[in-house]
Design an enzyme around this catalytic site. Structure first.
Site, PDB file in Angstrom:
ATOM      1  N   HIS A  60       5.884   1.814  -0.633  1.00  0.00           N
ATOM      2  CA  HIS A  60       5.331   1.815   0.659  1.00  0.00           C
ATOM      3  C   HIS A  60       3.662   1.623   0.186  1.00  0.00           C
ATOM      4  O   HIS A  60       3.043   2.517  -0.107  1.00  0.00           O
ATOM      5  CB  HIS A  60       5.342   3.028   1.217  1.00  0.00           C
ATOM      6  CG  HIS A  60       4.624   2.858   2.734  1.00  0.00           C
ATOM      7  ND1 HIS A  60       4.896   3.631   4.037  1.00  0.00           N
ATOM      8  CD2 HIS A  60       3.745   2.150   3.081  1.00  0.00           C
ATOM      9  CE1 HIS A  60       4.365   3.487   4.928  1.00  0.00           C
ATOM     10  NE2 HIS A  60       3.443   2.462   4.428  1.00  0.00           N
ATOM     11  N   LEU A  63      -0.966  -4.237   0.115  1.00  0.00           N
ATOM     12  CA  LEU A  63      -1.715  -5.214  -0.801  1.00  0.00           C
ATOM     13  C   LEU A  63      -2.784  -6.179  -0.048  1.00  0.00           C
ATOM     14  O   LEU A  63      -3.681  -6.683  -0.617  1.00  0.00           O
ATOM     15  CB  LEU A  63      -0.741  -5.896  -1.582  1.00  0.00           C
ATOM     16  CG  LEU A  63       0.067  -5.204  -2.305  1.00  0.00           C
ATOM     17  CD1 LEU A  63       1.037  -6.223  -3.377  1.00  0.00           C
ATOM     18  CD2 LEU A  63      -0.716  -4.393  -3.433  1.00  0.00           C
ATOM     19  N   ARG A  64      -2.648  -6.210   1.405  1.00  0.00           N
ATOM     20  CA  ARG A  64      -3.544  -6.807   2.346  1.00  0.00           C
ATOM     21  C   ARG A  64      -3.777  -8.324   2.121  1.00  0.00           C
ATOM     22  O   ARG A  64      -4.520  -8.710   2.856  1.00  0.00           O
ATOM     23  CB  ARG A  64      -4.971  -6.124   2.311  1.00  0.00           C
ATOM     24  CG  ARG A  64      -5.077  -4.598   2.138  1.00  0.00           C
ATOM     25  CD  ARG A  64      -4.766  -4.452   3.490  1.00  0.00           C
ATOM     26  NE  ARG A  64      -5.212  -2.696   3.672  1.00  0.00           N
ATOM     27  CZ  ARG A  64      -4.722  -1.970   4.384  1.00  0.00           C
ATOM     28  NH1 ARG A  64      -3.607  -2.416   5.158  1.00  0.00           N
ATOM     29  NH2 ARG A  64      -5.046  -0.742   4.442  1.00  0.00           N
ATOM     30  N   ASP A 152       5.605  -1.473   9.991  1.00  0.00           N
ATOM     31  CA  ASP A 152       4.634  -0.493   9.549  1.00  0.00           C
ATOM     32  C   ASP A 152       3.145  -0.580   9.887  1.00  0.00           C
ATOM     33  O   ASP A 152       2.583  -1.886  10.034  1.00  0.00           O
ATOM     34  CB  ASP A 152       4.636  -0.467   7.922  1.00  0.00           C
ATOM     35  CG  ASP A 152       3.766   0.910   7.406  1.00  0.00           C
ATOM     36  OD1 ASP A 152       4.226   1.845   7.867  1.00  0.00           O
ATOM     37  OD2 ASP A 152       2.492   0.762   7.171  1.00  0.00           O
ATOM     38  N   HIS A 232       6.422   7.859   5.521  1.00  0.00           N
ATOM     39  CA  HIS A 232       5.379   8.867   5.646  1.00  0.00           C
ATOM     40  C   HIS A 232       5.557  10.281   6.490  1.00  0.00           C
ATOM     41  O   HIS A 232       4.889  10.379   7.555  1.00  0.00           O
ATOM     42  CB  HIS A 232       4.074   8.326   5.645  1.00  0.00           C
ATOM     43  CG  HIS A 232       3.784   7.070   6.930  1.00  0.00           C
ATOM     44  ND1 HIS A 232       4.339   7.311   8.236  1.00  0.00           N
ATOM     45  CD2 HIS A 232       3.337   6.002   6.735  1.00  0.00           C
ATOM     46  CE1 HIS A 232       4.035   6.100   8.650  1.00  0.00           C
ATOM     47  NE2 HIS A 232       3.465   5.464   8.036  1.00  0.00           N
ATOM     48  N   ASP A 305       1.526   5.038   0.393  1.00  0.00           N
ATOM     49  CA  ASP A 305       0.980   4.757   1.399  1.00  0.00           C
ATOM     50  C   ASP A 305      -0.482   4.027   1.051  1.00  0.00           C
ATOM     51  O   ASP A 305      -1.625   3.925   1.967  1.00  0.00           O
ATOM     52  CB  ASP A 305       0.868   5.491   2.539  1.00  0.00           C
ATOM     53  CG  ASP A 305       0.549   4.844   4.038  1.00  0.00           C
ATOM     54  OD1 ASP A 305       0.442   3.475   3.967  1.00  0.00           O
ATOM     55  OD2 ASP A 305       0.504   5.444   5.023  1.00  0.00           O
ATOM     56  N   HIS A 309      -9.342   0.358   2.333  1.00  0.00           N
ATOM     57  CA  HIS A 309     -10.485  -0.532   3.331  1.00  0.00           C
ATOM     58  C   HIS A 309     -11.786  -0.424   2.625  1.00  0.00           C
ATOM     59  O   HIS A 309     -11.836   0.290   1.681  1.00  0.00           O
ATOM     60  CB  HIS A 309     -10.396   0.636   4.502  1.00  0.00           C
ATOM     61  CG  HIS A 309      -9.132   0.725   5.084  1.00  0.00           C
ATOM     62  ND1 HIS A 309      -8.611  -0.298   5.965  1.00  0.00           N
ATOM     63  CD2 HIS A 309      -8.473   1.560   5.255  1.00  0.00           C
ATOM     64  CE1 HIS A 309      -7.412   0.153   6.574  1.00  0.00           C
ATOM     65  NE2 HIS A 309      -7.261   1.269   6.214  1.00  0.00           N
TER      66      HIS A 309
HETATM   67  O1  DOR Z   1      -3.002   5.310   7.445  1.00  0.00           O
HETATM   68  C1  DOR Z   1      -2.330   4.381   7.534  1.00  0.00           C
HETATM   69  N1  DOR Z   1      -2.978   3.091   7.102  1.00  0.00           N
HETATM   70  N2  DOR Z   1      -1.289   4.438   8.011  1.00  0.00           N
HETATM   71  C2  DOR Z   1      -0.492   3.282   8.217  1.00  0.00           C
HETATM   72  O2  DOR Z   1       0.636   3.652   8.701  1.00  0.00           O
HETATM   73  C3  DOR Z   1      -1.231   1.957   8.087  1.00  0.00           C
HETATM   74  C4  DOR Z   1      -2.155   2.147   7.222  1.00  0.00           C
HETATM   75  C5  DOR Z   1      -3.037   0.753   7.202  1.00  0.00           C
HETATM   76  O3  DOR Z   1      -2.381  -0.518   7.082  1.00  0.00           O
HETATM   77  O4  DOR Z   1      -4.076   0.691   6.797  1.00  0.00           O
END
Ligand code: DOR
Length: 421
Positions: A60, A63-64, A152, A232, A305, A309
């Site tokens: 999980h 990679l954006r 997700d 999660h 996870d 960002h």
């Molecule tokens: O904290 C999270 N960020 N939970 C998620 O389910 C998605 C993820 C994200 O894509 O940033």
């Protein structure tokens, strides 16, 4: 090309054993395992005092790419994965466009192939655009390499859609991964709902937001016979529901993440938006239950996870997106916070063979003839987390300044050293 790893303590998650062993690697595969191995012309890694384990496998991560390359791209994400000891990762489809189609899936696979030696297993969306309405073509996407199906980041809101998805998954023997959340109950919550959220004056996300959907998926998994993986897990009640459903015979697997057994909601007070994650950090009682679930096998897998960002996005608790980078701290957090509760072999199983089995990939063990995917770590190395040193583009972590014990020294994928600490 030959590589000899000499003198380390080898963890074998399949037999749950640990002992001194050398590994000889030739042409990307394990050629021999045993003591006193030697080979002329082999490059030698002296692993005395180090622990040698199968390369870690993350079921999980985010990679954006495509679409959010300012947060992470496949290349930077896989560099971070390698630094964290991961040789296999499964990436979630909440990209732009969403990975619900052939073109995006093949793009991800191709970028991953070019980027590094880390194996990438893309997860495709359950519904088109992850909008929760029309199912994707699971059979076709599976044939193109989709390792599982998940919306997700967004839950599938309608139980009848999820039921149809599971029935289709059962037919095609696909795996459904569920992000369990009732969006109406989460509302605009930014942290766990409880005494602390009231004290701080922030909107909360109740545990029931997660638990109601864990219960729904458990019931649907029992009814349909589909293979379902719960993403999660963060609360005590969720762990108990999964335990119950497994005992009833559901084909359920389940993961938690390092932050759900190491941090409580108190981190929101201390670290603000850096500690905002979905599901939110909970309480001591939940941490105890999560560790209990890991110990008794209710929770099969530790996943990162990894949710990078940009720094600018993570400044304000109310507006910040959820999540933080996880690849580069996951193993060390697990070794540090589960120390004395789980054995090292148990911890390694949750990061290697169990995730590989969940996705049915031939990974997570070191055996003669198999691809040589290996992590070597120093179990005694003590270090302090500094997000600015991450290879991930996402430098955000609530663990900044936290001291961890255990550090990756080498990551080897298909016989090549892809990270050296
Ligand atoms: O904290 C999270 N960020 N939970 C998620 O389910 C998605 C993820 C994200 O894509 O940033």
């Amino acid at each position: 090309m030959m590589l000899l790893i000499r003198g380390g303590v080898l963890i074998d998650p399949e037999t749950n054993s640990a002992g001194s062993a050398d590994i000889l690697i030739e042409d990307g595969k394990v050629k021999a395992l045993g003591s006193g191995l030697s080979a002329q012309n082999a490059e030698v890694i002296e692993a005395e005092g180090l622990t040698v384990a199968p390369g870690l496998f993350d079921v999980h991560c985010h990679l954006r790419e495509p679409g959010f390359e300012y947060k992470e791209d496949i290349k930077s994400g896989l560099s971070a994965a390698a630094k964290g000891g991961f040789t296999s990762v499964a990436c979630m489809p909440n990209t732009r466009p969403v990975a619900d189609n052939e073109k995006t899936l093949l793009y991800i696979t191709e970028q991953a192939r070019k980027a590094s030696g880390v194996n990438v297993f893309p997860i495709a969306a359950i519904t088109e655009g992850s909008l929760g309405l029309r199912l994707t073509d699971m059979e076709k996407l599976s044939s193109l390499g989709a390792a599982a199906f998940s919306d997700d980041g967004r839950p599938v809101p309608d139980a009848s859609v999820m039921r149809r998805a599971m029935l289709r998954a059962k037919e095609t023997d696909a795996l459904i991964i569920s992000h369990c959340e009732d969006a109406a109950l989460s509302g605009k919550g930014v942290m766990n709902e409880g005494i602390l959220s009231k004290k701080l004056g922030y909107k909360g996300v109740p545990g029931s937001s997660e638990e109601i959907i864990v219960a729904r998926e458990a019931v649907l998994a029992l009814e349909t016979g589909a293979r379902v993986h719960i993403a999660h897990v963060s609360t005590k009640t969720s762990v108990e529901i999964v335990r119950f459903a497994k005992a009833q015979g559901a084909r359920l697997t389940c993961e938690t993440c390092p932050h759900y057994f190491s941090l409580t909601e108190d981190s929101i007070e201390a670290k603000g938006a850096l500690a905002k994650v979905n599901p939110p950090l909970r309480t001591e009682k939940d941490i105890e239950a999560v560790i209990g679930g890991l110990k008794d096998g209710t929770i099969d897998v530790i996943a990162t996870d990894h949710a990078p960002h940009s720094k600018e996005e993570k400044l304000n608790l109310i507006t910040a997106p959820s999540g933080f980078s996880g690849f580069e701290t996951a193993l060390s957090i697990s070794l540090t916070y589960l120390n004395g509760r789980l054995t090292v072999q148990e911890i390694i199983s949750k990061l290697t063979i169990n995730p590989a089995m969940t996705l049915r990939r031939d990974k997570g063990i070191i055996r003669e003839g198999k691809e040589a995917d290996i992590v070597i770590f120093d179990p005694e190395a003590v270090w302090e987390v500094d997000g600015d040193q991450f290879l991930s583009k996402g430098k955000n972590t609530p663990y900044n300044g936290v001291t961890l014990k255990g550090k990756v020294v080498y990551t080897i994928a298909k016989g090549n050293v892809i990270y050296k600490g």
